[in-house]
Design a protein around this motif. Sequence first.
Motif, mmCIF file in Angstrom:
data_model
loop_
_atom_site.group_PDB
_atom_site.id
_atom_site.type_symbol
_atom_site.label_atom_id
_atom_site.label_comp_id
_atom_site.label_asym_id
_atom_site.label_seq_id
_atom_site.Cartn_x
_atom_site.Cartn_y
_atom_site.Cartn_z
ATOM 1 N N TYR A 1 2.140 24.193 38.419
ATOM 2 C CA TYR A 1 3.550 23.934 38.692
ATOM 3 C C TYR A 1 3.742 23.836 40.215
ATOM 4 C CZ TYR A 1 4.004 25.917 33.956
ATOM 5 O OH TYR A 1 3.869 26.199 32.616
ATOM 6 N N VAL B 1 6.510 24.244 42.836
ATOM 7 C CA VAL B 1 7.840 24.850 42.894
ATOM 8 C C VAL B 1 8.356 24.790 44.327
ATOM 9 C CG1 VAL B 1 9.203 26.899 42.369
ATOM 10 C CG2 VAL B 1 7.143 26.403 41.033
ATOM 11 N N ARG C 1 9.234 27.443 33.277
ATOM 12 C CA ARG C 1 10.117 26.414 33.823
ATOM 13 C C ARG C 1 11.518 26.954 34.078
ATOM 14 N NH1 ARG C 1 11.008 22.797 30.279
ATOM 15 N NH2 ARG C 1 9.744 23.519 28.520
ATOM 16 N N GLN C 2 11.954 27.860 33.232
ATOM 17 C CA GLN C 2 13.243 28.507 33.478
ATOM 18 C C GLN C 2 13.209 29.297 34.783
ATOM 19 O OE1 GLN C 2 13.344 30.676 29.807
ATOM 20 N NE2 GLN C 2 14.589 29.166 28.724
ATOM 21 N N TRP D 1 11.101 28.904 37.401
ATOM 22 C CA TRP D 1 10.917 28.065 38.597
ATOM 23 C C TRP D 1 12.222 27.330 38.937
ATOM 24 C CZ3 TRP D 1 7.494 31.195 38.440
ATOM 25 C CH2 TRP D 1 6.288 31.154 37.747
ATOM 26 N N ALA D 2 12.978 26.945 37.921
ATOM 27 C CA ALA D 2 14.247 26.256 38.173
ATOM 28 C C ALA D 2 15.220 27.145 38.937
ATOM 29 C CB ALA D 2 14.870 25.795 36.850
ATOM 30 N N VAL D 3 15.348 28.418 38.535
ATOM 31 C CA VAL D 3 16.289 29.284 39.246
ATOM 32 C C VAL D 3 15.749 29.665 40.617
ATOM 33 C CG1 VAL D 3 17.407 30.148 37.167
ATOM 34 C CG2 VAL D 3 15.437 31.368 38.073
ATOM 35 N N GLU E 1 14.096 27.690 42.590
ATOM 36 C CA GLU E 1 14.433 26.563 43.464
ATOM 37 C C GLU E 1 15.911 26.592 43.845
ATOM 38 O OE1 GLU E 1 11.132 23.149 42.406
ATOM 39 O OE2 GLU E 1 13.125 22.969 41.511
ATOM 40 N N ARG E 2 16.771 27.013 42.939
ATOM 41 C CA ARG E 2 18.194 27.138 43.268
ATOM 42 C C ARG E 2 18.413 28.184 44.365
ATOM 43 N NH1 ARG E 2 22.305 25.958 38.746
ATOM 44 N NH2 ARG E 2 21.263 24.408 37.436
#
Length: 369
Positions: free
Chosen positions: A183, A185, A324-325, A327-329, A331-332
């Motif tokens: 991944y 990130v 993925r959940q 890594w998404a937060v 990045e936020r």
Amino acid sequence: MERSLLSSDYLDPAFWEWEKAEIHGREWFCVAREEDVPTPGSHRQIDVLGENILLVRDRAGELHAHYNVCRHRGARICDAANDAKWGLDLNGGVIGGVIRCPYHGWAYGLDGALLATPGMAPGAVDKKALGLHPCGVATWGGFVFITLRPETAPDFEAALGEAPRRLSNYPLEALRTGETRWYDVDANWKVILENYNECYHCGPVHPELCEIVPDFLKNAGMHLDWEAGVPHREGAVTFTRSGTTSRDFFPGLSEEEKVRHKGELIFPNLMFSLSSDHAAAFLLWPDGPGRTRIECRFLFHESELAKPGFDPADAVEFWDLVNRQDWAVCERVQRGMAARVHEFGYYSPLEDYSLDIRRYIAERRERSA
């Protein structure tokens, strides 16, 4: 509430350069599993923070890590990508139990000792003084760790902390990689470690995970005995969508460990989660202040991989969703911290473990002062 590190500690290129030198370049950094170099003469090239390292296993089975740089003129010894670029095979690298530089033919043993300097008169070169530059190398539980600066490296056992004791019942050395996912990130490595170290976010971010571990919804799991392991819902024994699997329990587990989940964080770059039948190992490869490559290895007992029809998909697909959940937060968080108005964040009482990263950085700042 406690303040977090400054936002600049996650964003500033100058702070990242300090981290490269004083943390990632000095601490014990997880780079592989022993299965990656399984037999005498096997080797692997590893890029660590811009340094190219050659990990090799010698004839006696001992692991060595060397800078991939010839002591003569500084040529890179193993460089298949360069050969491929020019459509050549310069006959360099690890060949027949010898590490040979293709430029002038200087040759080294697998332990890094200089063996041959073609064309040089006997005694013209002090071979004992010109072995390959070494890295420190150590192993635990089948994981391989190196340090780029062995002369100033911290004690390896101290770096592992309580992990060997807490995970003593798990057959870590008998685990093998069933699948690996990578991944990329767009977040600082510390953001990822902090996220791993708390479950305040589990309710909002991981509904599927909370179906397996309902206790994550109760006060963010702060009432749990993390050392004893996280209990699953009734009837669940592992991290899959169903909470069940056809794989056998790891041998040697206690009755509690058969129905609980354990996690470990070994600074600076190994996150490790264990179920009763598989483990997920996350090796973080920081690549600047705002980017981290994550190597996620799914580990299974060697006896399970040997069974006909072995299929890791139930664990891999569940973890991939949870990953993925996360890594998404992360990045936020990274993007939000770059706002002009953001100077630092806060740790709520439900994120107490996240304070570990703040203490970890403070101790290394003091050491380098």
